[in-house]
Design an enzyme around this catalytic site. Structure first.
Site, PDB file in Angstrom:
ATOM      1  N   ASP A  64       0.874  -1.164   0.000  1.00 18.55           N
ATOM      2  CA  ASP A  64       0.000   0.000   0.000  1.00 18.55           C
ATOM      3  C   ASP A  64       0.916   1.220   0.000  1.00 18.55           C
ATOM      4  O   ASP A  64       1.547   1.531   1.013  1.00 18.55           O
ATOM      5  CB  ASP A  64      -0.895  -0.008   1.244  1.00 18.55           C
ATOM      6  CG  ASP A  64      -1.835   1.184   1.302  1.00 18.55           C
ATOM      7  OD1 ASP A  64      -1.623   2.165   0.565  1.00 18.55           O
ATOM      8  OD2 ASP A  64      -2.793   1.147   2.106  1.00 18.55           O
ATOM      9  N   VAL A  65       1.012   1.906  -1.135  1.00 19.05           N
ATOM     10  CA  VAL A  65       2.005   2.981  -1.263  1.00 19.05           C
ATOM     11  C   VAL A  65       1.650   4.218  -0.452  1.00 19.05           C
ATOM     12  O   VAL A  65       2.466   5.138  -0.355  1.00 19.05           O
ATOM     13  CB  VAL A  65       2.235   3.372  -2.738  1.00 19.05           C
ATOM     14  CG1 VAL A  65       2.890   2.239  -3.500  1.00 19.05           C
ATOM     15  CG2 VAL A  65       0.944   3.824  -3.411  1.00 19.05           C
ATOM     16  N   MET A  92       1.444   2.348 -11.505  1.00 20.61           N
ATOM     17  CA  MET A  92       0.323   2.513 -10.576  1.00 20.61           C
ATOM     18  C   MET A  92      -0.198   3.942 -10.654  1.00 20.61           C
ATOM     19  O   MET A  92       0.568   4.888 -10.846  1.00 20.61           O
ATOM     20  CB  MET A  92       0.733   2.170  -9.148  1.00 20.61           C
ATOM     21  CG  MET A  92       1.883   2.984  -8.608  1.00 20.61           C
ATOM     22  SD  MET A  92       2.373   2.452  -6.945  1.00 20.61           S
ATOM     23  CE  MET A  92       3.204   0.912  -7.318  1.00 20.61           C
ATOM     24  N   TYR A 157      -9.664  13.165 -19.430  1.00 18.64           N
ATOM     25  CA  TYR A 157      -8.551  12.614 -18.650  1.00 18.64           C
ATOM     26  C   TYR A 157      -8.303  13.419 -17.382  1.00 18.64           C
ATOM     27  O   TYR A 157      -7.883  12.887 -16.364  1.00 18.64           O
ATOM     28  CB  TYR A 157      -7.297  12.541 -19.518  1.00 18.64           C
ATOM     29  CG  TYR A 157      -6.276  11.538 -19.043  1.00 18.64           C
ATOM     30  CD1 TYR A 157      -6.577  10.184 -18.987  1.00 18.64           C
ATOM     31  CD2 TYR A 157      -5.006  11.941 -18.636  1.00 18.64           C
ATOM     32  CE1 TYR A 157      -5.646   9.263 -18.544  1.00 18.64           C
ATOM     33  CE2 TYR A 157      -4.071  11.023 -18.196  1.00 18.64           C
ATOM     34  CZ  TYR A 157      -4.393   9.687 -18.154  1.00 18.64           C
ATOM     35  OH  TYR A 157      -3.478   8.769 -17.711  1.00 18.64           O
ATOM     36  N   LYS A 164       0.082  12.540 -14.093  1.00 18.43           N
ATOM     37  CA  LYS A 164       1.114  12.102 -15.040  1.00 18.43           C
ATOM     38  C   LYS A 164       2.172  13.185 -15.227  1.00 18.43           C
ATOM     39  O   LYS A 164       3.368  12.877 -15.357  1.00 18.43           O
ATOM     40  CB  LYS A 164       0.489  11.731 -16.383  1.00 18.43           C
ATOM     41  CG  LYS A 164      -0.383  10.489 -16.344  1.00 18.43           C
ATOM     42  CD  LYS A 164       0.360   9.266 -15.842  1.00 18.43           C
ATOM     43  CE  LYS A 164      -0.478   8.005 -15.966  1.00 18.43           C
ATOM     44  NZ  LYS A 164       0.158   6.835 -15.313  1.00 18.43           N
ATOM     45  N   LYS A 194      -6.634  -0.744 -23.992  1.00 19.09           N
ATOM     46  CA  LYS A 194      -7.745  -1.231 -23.177  1.00 19.09           C
ATOM     47  C   LYS A 194      -7.217  -2.030 -21.994  1.00 19.09           C
ATOM     48  O   LYS A 194      -6.781  -3.168 -22.130  1.00 19.09           O
ATOM     49  CB  LYS A 194      -8.678  -2.096 -24.020  1.00 19.09           C
ATOM     50  CG  LYS A 194      -9.514  -1.325 -25.031  1.00 19.09           C
ATOM     51  CD  LYS A 194     -10.419  -2.251 -25.829  1.00 19.09           C
ATOM     52  CE  LYS A 194     -11.235  -1.476 -26.858  1.00 19.09           C
ATOM     53  NZ  LYS A 194     -12.052  -2.383 -27.699  1.00 19.09           N
ATOM     54  N   LEU A 196      -7.822  -2.487 -17.394  1.00 18.40           N
ATOM     55  CA  LEU A 196      -8.786  -2.267 -16.324  1.00 18.40           C
ATOM     56  C   LEU A 196      -8.790  -0.803 -15.899  1.00 18.40           C
ATOM     57  O   LEU A 196      -9.846  -0.204 -15.671  1.00 18.40           O
ATOM     58  CB  LEU A 196      -8.439  -3.165 -15.132  1.00 18.40           C
ATOM     59  CG  LEU A 196      -9.395  -3.124 -13.939  1.00 18.40           C
ATOM     60  CD1 LEU A 196     -10.777  -3.633 -14.353  1.00 18.40           C
ATOM     61  CD2 LEU A 196      -8.848  -3.958 -12.786  1.00 18.40           C
TER      62      LEU A 196
END
Length: 257
Positions: A64-65, A92, A157, A164, A194, A196
């Site tokens: 868990d970061v 992640m 986005y 990012k 594509k 998750l």
């Protein structure tokens, strides 16, 4: 020819066998790397162990970061289990749904902080935890996954693009900071694929189709298209490349219509 024989790679961000991290893991393993994996929480433990058993990993551990103690423990486990690490794949990201899909001007303070904590600060924090393992290897390669939404405002986005951008500039400062240790830090900016995670982006299929309309190289991209670049960045072939972001997006980044 196996480009990664004798190297150890820590893989984060495998959600299922459709994820970009999964495609990269397969390619690194095929080129001789020994793999270690993290998973997000106890709920995913059994699924993750079943998914990665084909790689015979000696370490599959929870991470868990948002918890410093978890990050530090993973760094210690990698060093104790393998004696070193040569490659670290950061894959992640997270944005609360209400902040991802809502009006950008109304993003919450807590959502902004959490999104950047998980999506960007985790690169810095994990790198720090892995430094002893990298130093034991005499250097190595850090690879993070990004998207063009960190360079330009992409419809739908939103907050994910801000994370990012933070991730990319963090990668460049890490490259500057770690060069004397012979640790390279590079990003792969993948085209819309594509996965998750991608399904969480509003109207992702429309975004993907729009990108495909402009891409100089046609055809739907898959995680395997990104994997070869990760092998290159993890290998000694890229020993003089750091602070770079390589676009693996069928050329979408270079055209605007």
């Amino acid at each position: 020819m196996k480009l990664l024989e004798g190297k150890t790679a820590l893989i984060t961000g495998v959600a299922n066998d459709y994820s970009i991290a999964w495609g990269i893991a397969k390619a690194l393993y095929a080129h001789g790397a020994e793999l270690a994996f993290t998973y997000q929480n106890e709920r995913l433990k059994e699924k993750m162990h079943g998914l990665v058993k084909q790689f015979n990993p000696r370490l599959v551990t929870e991470l868990d970061v948002t918890k410093d103690e978890d990050v530090a423990r993973v760094g210690q486990e990698v060093l104790q289990t393998y004696g070193q690490v040569d490659i670290f794949l950061h894959s992640m990201a997270f944005v609360p749904k209400e902040d991802l899909h809502g009006e950008f001007a109304k993003i919450s303070r807590s959502g902004f902080a959490l999104a950047n904590d998980i999506s960007a600060y985790s690169l810095i924090n994990l790198t720090n935890a892995l430094l002893p393992a990298f130093e034991a290897a005499g250097g190595g390669s850090i690879i993070y996954l990004t998207y063009i939404g960190g360079e330009y405002a992409i419809s739908t986005y939103g907050m994910a693009g801000v994370t990012k951008a933070a991730l990319e500039i963090s990668g460049k400062y890490l490259a500057q900071s770690l060069g004397e240790r012979k640790i390279r830090v590079n990003g792969i900016s993948a085209g819309p694929i594509k996965t998750l995670a991608a399904r969480g982006i509003k109207n992702f299929s429309g975004l993907q189709q729009k990108a495909q309309d402009f891409m100089p190289l046609k055809g739907e991209m898959t995680p395997d298209d990104v994997a070869g670049t990760a092998v290159f960045l993890g290998s000694d072939l890229s020993k003089s490349i750091t602070g770079e972001i390589i676009h693996v997006d069928n050329g979408f980044h270079c055209v605007r219509g």
